[in-house]
Design a protein around this motif. Structure first.
Motif, PDB file in Angstrom:
ATOM      1  N   ARG A   1     -42.794 -38.962 -13.535  1.00  0.00           N
ATOM      2  CA  ARG A   1     -44.003 -38.230 -12.913  1.00  0.00           C
ATOM      3  C   ARG A   1     -44.949 -39.072 -12.236  1.00  0.00           C
ATOM      4  O   ARG A   1     -45.801 -39.350 -12.736  1.00  0.00           O
ATOM      5  CB  ARG A   1     -43.678 -36.941 -12.961  1.00  0.00           C
ATOM      6  CG  ARG A   1     -42.225 -35.921 -13.332  1.00  0.00           C
ATOM      7  CD  ARG A   1     -40.884 -36.743 -12.397  1.00  0.00           C
ATOM      8  NE  ARG A   1     -41.567 -35.108 -11.629  1.00  0.00           N
ATOM      9  CZ  ARG A   1     -41.202 -35.289 -10.108  1.00  0.00           C
ATOM     10  NH1 ARG A   1     -39.773 -36.415  -9.993  1.00  0.00           N
ATOM     11  NH2 ARG A   1     -41.533 -34.995  -8.855  1.00  0.00           N
ATOM     12  N   GLU A   2     -45.309 -38.636 -10.747  1.00  0.00           N
ATOM     13  CA  GLU A   2     -46.791 -38.776 -10.867  1.00  0.00           C
ATOM     14  C   GLU A   2     -47.749 -38.290  -9.984  1.00  0.00           C
ATOM     15  O   GLU A   2     -46.691 -37.176  -8.541  1.00  0.00           O
ATOM     16  CB  GLU A   2     -47.377 -40.742 -10.248  1.00  0.00           C
ATOM     17  CG  GLU A   2     -46.121 -40.210  -8.733  1.00  0.00           C
ATOM     18  CD  GLU A   2     -47.012 -42.311  -8.455  1.00  0.00           C
ATOM     19  OE1 GLU A   2     -47.162 -43.076  -9.020  1.00  0.00           O
ATOM     20  OE2 GLU A   2     -46.083 -43.011  -6.983  1.00  0.00           O
ATOM     21  N   VAL A   3     -48.431 -37.470  -9.841  1.00  0.00           N
ATOM     22  CA  VAL A   3     -48.832 -36.738  -8.742  1.00  0.00           C
ATOM     23  C   VAL A   3     -49.553 -37.888  -7.229  1.00  0.00           C
ATOM     24  O   VAL A   3     -50.325 -38.617  -7.614  1.00  0.00           O
ATOM     25  CB  VAL A   3     -50.613 -36.672  -9.626  1.00  0.00           C
ATOM     26  CG1 VAL A   3     -51.066 -35.427  -8.781  1.00  0.00           C
ATOM     27  CG2 VAL A   3     -50.024 -35.895 -10.904  1.00  0.00           C
ATOM     28  N   LEU A   4     -48.759 -37.036  -6.330  1.00  0.00           N
ATOM     29  CA  LEU A   4     -49.573 -37.393  -5.539  1.00  0.00           C
ATOM     30  C   LEU A   4     -50.364 -36.665  -4.455  1.00  0.00           C
ATOM     31  O   LEU A   4     -51.147 -37.224  -3.662  1.00  0.00           O
ATOM     32  CB  LEU A   4     -48.299 -37.345  -3.990  1.00  0.00           C
ATOM     33  CG  LEU A   4     -46.868 -37.605  -4.050  1.00  0.00           C
ATOM     34  CD1 LEU A   4     -46.063 -37.273  -3.229  1.00  0.00           C
ATOM     35  CD2 LEU A   4     -47.505 -39.322  -3.599  1.00  0.00           C
ATOM     36  N   HIS A   5     -50.240 -34.996  -5.005  1.00  0.00           N
ATOM     37  CA  HIS A   5     -51.558 -34.469  -4.448  1.00  0.00           C
ATOM     38  C   HIS A   5     -51.951 -33.806  -5.063  1.00  0.00           C
ATOM     39  O   HIS A   5     -51.234 -32.122  -6.113  1.00  0.00           O
ATOM     40  CB  HIS A   5     -51.222 -33.547  -3.404  1.00  0.00           C
ATOM     41  CG  HIS A   5     -50.814 -34.651  -2.054  1.00  0.00           C
ATOM     42  ND1 HIS A   5     -51.742 -35.111  -1.041  1.00  0.00           N
ATOM     43  CD2 HIS A   5     -49.684 -35.081  -0.920  1.00  0.00           C
ATOM     44  CE1 HIS A   5     -50.850 -35.662  -0.324  1.00  0.00           C
ATOM     45  NE2 HIS A   5     -49.769 -36.169  -0.190  1.00  0.00           N
ATOM     46  N   VAL A   6     -53.258 -32.817  -5.235  1.00  0.00           N
ATOM     47  CA  VAL A   6     -54.032 -31.557  -5.812  1.00  0.00           C
ATOM     48  C   VAL A   6     -54.404 -30.460  -5.092  1.00  0.00           C
ATOM     49  O   VAL A   6     -55.320 -31.506  -4.436  1.00  0.00           O
ATOM     50  CB  VAL A   6     -54.970 -31.919  -7.078  1.00  0.00           C
ATOM     51  CG1 VAL A   6     -55.448 -30.760  -7.995  1.00  0.00           C
ATOM     52  CG2 VAL A   6     -53.962 -33.092  -8.514  1.00  0.00           C
TER      53      VAL A   6
ATOM     54  N   ASP B   1     -52.528 -45.125   1.308  1.00  0.00           N
ATOM     55  CA  ASP B   1     -52.204 -44.029   0.752  1.00  0.00           C
ATOM     56  C   ASP B   1     -51.022 -43.651   1.150  1.00  0.00           C
ATOM     57  O   ASP B   1     -50.402 -43.453   1.328  1.00  0.00           O
ATOM     58  CB  ASP B   1     -53.350 -42.592   0.546  1.00  0.00           C
ATOM     59  CG  ASP B   1     -53.424 -41.760  -0.071  1.00  0.00           C
ATOM     60  OD1 ASP B   1     -52.707 -41.637  -1.415  1.00  0.00           O
ATOM     61  OD2 ASP B   1     -54.647 -40.640   0.318  1.00  0.00           O
ATOM     62  N   THR B   2     -50.112 -42.989  -0.361  1.00  0.00           N
ATOM     63  CA  THR B   2     -48.796 -42.117   0.086  1.00  0.00           C
ATOM     64  C   THR B   2     -49.202 -40.590   0.303  1.00  0.00           C
ATOM     65  O   THR B   2     -50.146 -40.025   0.053  1.00  0.00           O
ATOM     66  CB  THR B   2     -48.584 -42.185  -1.555  1.00  0.00           C
ATOM     67  OG1 THR B   2     -48.632 -41.811  -1.937  1.00  0.00           O
ATOM     68  CG2 THR B   2     -48.031 -43.579  -1.568  1.00  0.00           C
ATOM     69  N   VAL B   3     -48.930 -39.785   1.503  1.00  0.00           N
ATOM     70  CA  VAL B   3     -48.459 -38.503   1.742  1.00  0.00           C
ATOM     71  C   VAL B   3     -47.596 -38.293   1.666  1.00  0.00           C
ATOM     72  O   VAL B   3     -46.582 -38.281   2.111  1.00  0.00           O
ATOM     73  CB  VAL B   3     -49.209 -38.661   3.089  1.00  0.00           C
ATOM     74  CG1 VAL B   3     -50.012 -37.367   3.338  1.00  0.00           C
ATOM     75  CG2 VAL B   3     -51.073 -39.003   3.202  1.00  0.00           C
ATOM     76  N   LEU B   4     -47.565 -36.695   0.916  1.00  0.00           N
ATOM     77  CA  LEU B   4     -46.574 -35.800   1.444  1.00  0.00           C
ATOM     78  C   LEU B   4     -45.766 -35.860   2.638  1.00  0.00           C
ATOM     79  O   LEU B   4     -46.646 -34.907   3.754  1.00  0.00           O
ATOM     80  CB  LEU B   4     -46.452 -34.917   0.764  1.00  0.00           C
ATOM     81  CG  LEU B   4     -45.039 -33.468   0.301  1.00  0.00           C
ATOM     82  CD1 LEU B   4     -44.547 -34.267  -0.299  1.00  0.00           C
ATOM     83  CD2 LEU B   4     -46.053 -32.275  -0.081  1.00  0.00           C
ATOM     84  N   GLU B   5     -44.870 -36.172   2.925  1.00  0.00           N
ATOM     85  CA  GLU B   5     -44.760 -36.418   4.343  1.00  0.00           C
ATOM     86  C   GLU B   5     -44.121 -34.344   5.017  1.00  0.00           C
ATOM     87  O   GLU B   5     -45.192 -34.188   6.137  1.00  0.00           O
ATOM     88  CB  GLU B   5     -42.529 -36.496   4.717  1.00  0.00           C
ATOM     89  CG  GLU B   5     -42.847 -38.044   4.313  1.00  0.00           C
ATOM     90  CD  GLU B   5     -41.478 -39.012   5.096  1.00  0.00           C
ATOM     91  OE1 GLU B   5     -40.869 -37.841   5.512  1.00  0.00           O
ATOM     92  OE2 GLU B   5     -41.587 -39.928   5.010  1.00  0.00           O
ATOM     93  N   PRO B   6     -43.953 -33.438   4.952  1.00  0.00           N
ATOM     94  CA  PRO B   6     -44.531 -31.960   5.010  1.00  0.00           C
ATOM     95  C   PRO B   6     -45.770 -32.140   5.310  1.00  0.00           C
ATOM     96  O   PRO B   6     -45.962 -30.748   6.510  1.00  0.00           O
ATOM     97  CB  PRO B   6     -43.756 -30.907   4.222  1.00  0.00           C
ATOM     98  CG  PRO B   6     -43.440 -31.431   2.723  1.00  0.00           C
ATOM     99  CD  PRO B   6     -43.422 -33.302   3.490  1.00  0.00           C
ATOM    100  N   LEU B   7     -46.615 -31.988   4.539  1.00  0.00           N
ATOM    101  CA  LEU B   7     -47.936 -32.382   4.619  1.00  0.00           C
ATOM    102  C   LEU B   7     -48.824 -32.451   5.652  1.00  0.00           C
ATOM    103  O   LEU B   7     -49.333 -31.947   6.071  1.00  0.00           O
ATOM    104  CB  LEU B   7     -48.220 -32.233   2.897  1.00  0.00           C
ATOM    105  CG  LEU B   7     -50.320 -32.459   3.044  1.00  0.00           C
ATOM    106  CD1 LEU B   7     -50.562 -31.085   3.088  1.00  0.00           C
ATOM    107  CD2 LEU B   7     -50.579 -33.288   2.026  1.00  0.00           C
ATOM    108  N   ALA B   8     -48.287 -33.723   6.556  1.00  0.00           N
ATOM    109  CA  ALA B   8     -48.958 -35.135   6.334  1.00  0.00           C
ATOM    110  C   ALA B   8     -48.603 -33.692   8.639  1.00  0.00           C
ATOM    111  O   ALA B   8     -48.728 -33.650   9.001  1.00  0.00           O
ATOM    112  CB  ALA B   8     -47.852 -35.858   7.199  1.00  0.00           C
ATOM    113  N   SER B   9     -46.773 -33.821   8.318  1.00  0.00           N
ATOM    114  CA  SER B   9     -45.766 -32.582   9.458  1.00  0.00           C
ATOM    115  C   SER B   9     -47.003 -31.802   9.584  1.00  0.00           C
ATOM    116  O   SER B   9     -47.188 -31.554  11.432  1.00  0.00           O
ATOM    117  CB  SER B   9     -44.488 -32.377   9.437  1.00  0.00           C
ATOM    118  OG  SER B   9     -44.059 -33.572   9.398  1.00  0.00           O
TER     119      SER B   9
END
Length: 404
Positions: free
Chosen positions: A125-130, A184-192
């Motif tokens: 597992r890796e952290v995408l966002h805090v 960068d990698t971003v969680l898609e619903p966060l971007a939406s």
């Protein structure tokens, strides 16, 4: 700002389609729409790559189309990450500031957030966002920004989004092989959410559903911050497969039927019109009726919304989203789905309409482009925040950068 630095690219790589959206930054900090390229996604299943070469080809086609329209090469991009491997968890941690109360410095805030994110993760597992939620300073709670306040102990509540390191690295590899560097990698619903939610909705409490091909990602806000994120294993492809099996018709024909005649709730069906559909193999076409399609699609739509409701209930948020649901993603267009969701949740429901880019045309303002628009907006805001920080702080921003 050099010409190359004026452009930001968002890459939304889904199970159904791959989109490359180019935005141009102006001198006032705004972003203007420049180009959109789209291609059918191949080599994907439920948010994960199953054939690298096919995925690379889809990315390359979308990027080349955007490059042609914009008249500039795409060298780097922000990419969206989604799928069943993404998990969200809330955590709390804090630091003691010393024997006596003192002013809270930016470094103290960072250390408190780091303490809150210090959870044990499985190896892959890796952290995408805090994403910080609120801070606690001695006896004071629900503090949005403790900078400059005085106290002895600072604690933070954060929402941590994690993803499979392998799945994420495969996406990065595919993008790199297509000739694009990942910023960068971003969680898609966060971007939406960045492109589709109003500040009032975030404050009051709402849930965005990003209904993709293989999965549906959800992100819930309350008090202006992210409270929960998760994925449920039902997406637009499940409606298509149900129709293909139920009507005994090929997948492409089922997809066409879903888009043109599918209905998720019988109450809005209207006239029970006859439809001619293709059969499998060399068999002659057959005639079916609209209500039969609804009888196939409605149970799957109910299953999807039931899974979402159970997920919100487990998170304790089912009564904390009075602003209701916002539906994004291609499957949000399914006729009757917003009305069915309103009936099942007893909450207001609307389709996402991404905004925030100047000169956007009507097509880009559709729910399926929320993620691509949001990735560009996210990148522009991250760049503005980074420009305002002192040297040495720019590498520490990821842990402090929250939407809202």
């Amino acid at each position: 700002m050099t010409k190359k630095d004026r452009y930001l690219v968002g890459l939304d790589i889904g199970s159904t389609k791959t989109c490359a959206l180019i935005g141009e930054l102006d001198d006032e900090g705004g972003v203007k729409f420049a180009a959109l390229g789209a291609a059918e996604s191949k080599g994907w299943r439920k948010g994960q790559i199953v054939n690298l070469d096919l995925a690379v080809s889809s990315i390359r086609r979308a990027v080349e189309e955007a490059e042609t329209i914009a008249g500039m090469p795409v060298e780097s991009a922000l990419i969206g990450v989604a799928g069943g491997h993404v998990r969200g968890v809330n955590s709390r941690g804090g630091i003691t500031l010393g024997q006596r109360p003192r002013d809270i410095q930016r470094e103290d805030v960072r250390r408190a957030v780091e303490a809150a994110r210090n959870v044990t993760l499985p190896e892959d597992r890796e952290v995408l966002h805090v994403l910080p939620q609120e801070f606690f300073l001695d006896a004071q709670d629900n503090i949005r920004d403790p900078l400059g306040m005085v106290g002895q102990r600072l604690e933070a509540n954060v929402h941590i989004v994690t993803a499979s390191a392998t799945a994420t690295q495969n996406i990065v590899t595919a993008v790199n092989r297509a000739g694009v560097v990942v910023i960068d990698t971003v969680l898609e619903p966060l971007a939406s959410a960045e492109a589709s939610l109003t500040q009032d909705e975030r404050e009051l409490g709402c849930c965005l559903l990003d209904i993709g091909g293989g999965t549906t990602e959800l992100i819930a806000f309350a008090g202006g911050v992210v409270r929960h994120s998760a994925a449920v294993p039902v997406g637009g492809d499940h409606f298509t497969n149900d129709l293909a099996v139920g009507l005994r018709t090929p997948i492409p024909e089922a997809e066409k039927i879903k888009r043109e005649h599918g209905c998720a709730w019988s109450e809005v069906l209207g006239e029970d019109t006859p439809l001619e559909i293709a059969s499998v193999g060399d068999r002659p076409p057959r005639t079916v009726f609209a209500r039969m399609l609804c009888d196939i699609v409605e149970p799957r739509a109910q299953e999807l919304l039931t899974l979402v409701r159970e997920e919100l209930r487990r998170a304790g948020l089912d009564s904390q989203i009075p602003a209701g649901l916002v539906l994004s993603g291609g499957a949000a267009h399914l006729r009757g789905l917003p009305e069915l969701a309103e009936q099942m949740f007893a909450l207001p429901v609307r389709l996402a309409s991404p905004r925030g880019l100047a000169d956007m045309n009507e097509e880009v303002s559709r729910p399926e482009y929320s993620t691509a628009v949001g990735l560009v907006l996210y990148g522009a805001r991250a760049r503005r925040v980074a420009a305002q920080q002192p040297a040495g702080w720019k590498g520490k921003l990821k842990a402090l950068f929250a939407t809202g």
